[in-house]
Design a protein around this motif. Structure first.
Motif, PDB file in Angstrom:
ATOM      1  N   SER A 294       0.811  -1.219   0.000  1.00 35.88           N
ATOM      2  CA  SER A 294       0.000   0.000   0.000  1.00 35.88           C
ATOM      3  C   SER A 294       0.843   1.267   0.000  1.00 35.88           C
ATOM      4  CB  SER A 294      -0.937   0.007   1.217  1.00 35.88           C
ATOM      5  OG  SER A 294      -0.192  -0.101   2.414  1.00 35.88           O
TER       6      SER A 294
ATOM      7  N   ASN B 276      -7.179   2.523  -8.193  1.00 32.65           N
ATOM      8  CA  ASN B 276      -8.021   2.322  -7.018  1.00 32.65           C
ATOM      9  C   ASN B 276      -7.096   1.961  -5.852  1.00 32.65           C
ATOM     10  OD1 ASN B 276      -9.629   1.187  -4.939  1.00 32.65           O
ATOM     11  ND2 ASN B 276     -11.237   0.663  -6.417  1.00 32.65           N
ATOM     12  N   LYS B 277      -6.760   2.944  -5.044  1.00 29.11           N
ATOM     13  CA  LYS B 277      -5.803   2.724  -3.964  1.00 29.11           C
ATOM     14  C   LYS B 277      -6.350   1.800  -2.886  1.00 29.11           C
ATOM     15  CE  LYS B 277      -3.765   6.293  -2.268  1.00 29.11           C
ATOM     16  NZ  LYS B 277      -3.581   7.661  -1.725  1.00 29.11           N
ATOM     17  N   THR B 278      -7.637   1.862  -2.644  1.00 25.96           N
ATOM     18  CA  THR B 278      -8.239   1.014  -1.621  1.00 25.96           C
ATOM     19  C   THR B 278      -8.105  -0.455  -1.995  1.00 25.96           C
ATOM     20  OG1 THR B 278      -9.816   2.751  -1.056  1.00 25.96           O
ATOM     21  CG2 THR B 278     -10.336   0.504  -0.340  1.00 25.96           C
TER      22      THR B 278
ATOM     23  N   LYS C  39      -6.029  -1.536  -4.253  1.00 24.55           N
ATOM     24  CA  LYS C  39      -4.657  -1.738  -4.719  1.00 24.55           C
ATOM     25  C   LYS C  39      -4.626  -2.327  -6.118  1.00 24.55           C
ATOM     26  CE  LYS C  39      -3.267  -3.825  -0.882  1.00 24.55           C
ATOM     27  NZ  LYS C  39      -2.393  -4.461   0.122  1.00 24.55           N
TER      28      LYS C  39
END
Lengths: 113, 112
Positions: A28, A67-69, A71
């Motif tokens: 992350s 989309n960082k959430t 990954k």
């Protein structure tokens, strides 16, 4: 350790169709996500990149979403052309004191006329 | 502007022989990378330099691989002795810092 998974490994489309390539990353802390295009026997060349503070970036027929959430990040090519045929690599950079760029395994895109 | 220059483009050697690859990065790029790309795979980092300092060589097989960048510009990557599994394309890249990597054309090694 750091890992980037890329799917599909092969993608065949008809000229004019859209192509989507997806990648997931493990850490992350990753903050930079480039996409490289490599034609047969040639060097990898950057086609688009995105940083973690941005959700989407477009450049003519190509776009990247992040989309960082979840990954994961994706490459979208619209109105594909035969010259888009190549191997595409996603990559993720970990900034852990020193920047480390890790590549996915590649997607071979074939655009048929 | 000249890009990253690598030589030789192709090298065929027998196993147990030594081999060396040379890289000249883009002028002004302090960061230099050596990657290995096996057929059908993505590039894998071998070593990264910041100027003349190797800041990440965790993936370099140090028993047979060595690299140097003495004056913080050109770099050489050496394999001694080469093994069959070393057959691959060795890519050099440079950058101004975190961000876009500019790759050379690569050195294709075949070990017989």
């Amino acid at each position: 350790g750091e890992n980037v998974e890329q799917h599909p490994s092969t993608l065949s489309v008809q000229e004019g169709d859209s192509a989507v390539i997806k990648c997931t990353y493990s850490d992350s802390a990753s903050n930079y996500f480039p996409w490289y295009k490599q034609e047969l026997g040639k060097r990898p060349q950057l086609i688009i990149d995105i940083r973690s503070n941005v959700g989407e970036k477009k450049d003519q027929r190509i776009a990247v979403t992040l989309n960082k959430t979840a990954k994961h990040f994706s490459l979208h090519i619209t109105e594909t052309q035969p010259e888009d045929s190549a191997v595409y690599f996603c990559a993720a950079m970990w900034d852990t004191g020193f920047q480390k760029l890790v590549f996915g395994t590649g997607t071979r895109l074939l655009v048929s006329p | 502007e000249a890009g990253v220059v690598q030589s030789p483009r192709y090298k065929i050697i027998e196993k147990k022989q030594p081999v060396a690859f040379w890289c000249n990065p883009i002028s002004g790029h302090n960061t230099l990378y050596w990657y290995r790309q096996n057929l059908g795979q993505g590039p894998e980092l071998l070593i990264r330099y910041e100027n003349e300092e190797a800041v990440d060589d965790s993936q370099l097989p140090k028993d047979r691989f060595s690299a140097e960048r003495l004056k913080g510009v050109d770099s050489t990557l050496k394999i001694q002795p080469a093994e069959l599994g070393d057959s691959a394309v060795y890519l050099c890249a440079s950058s101004l810092g975190p961000g876009e990597l500019f790759f050379g054309e690569g050195s294709r090694l075949t070990v017989l």
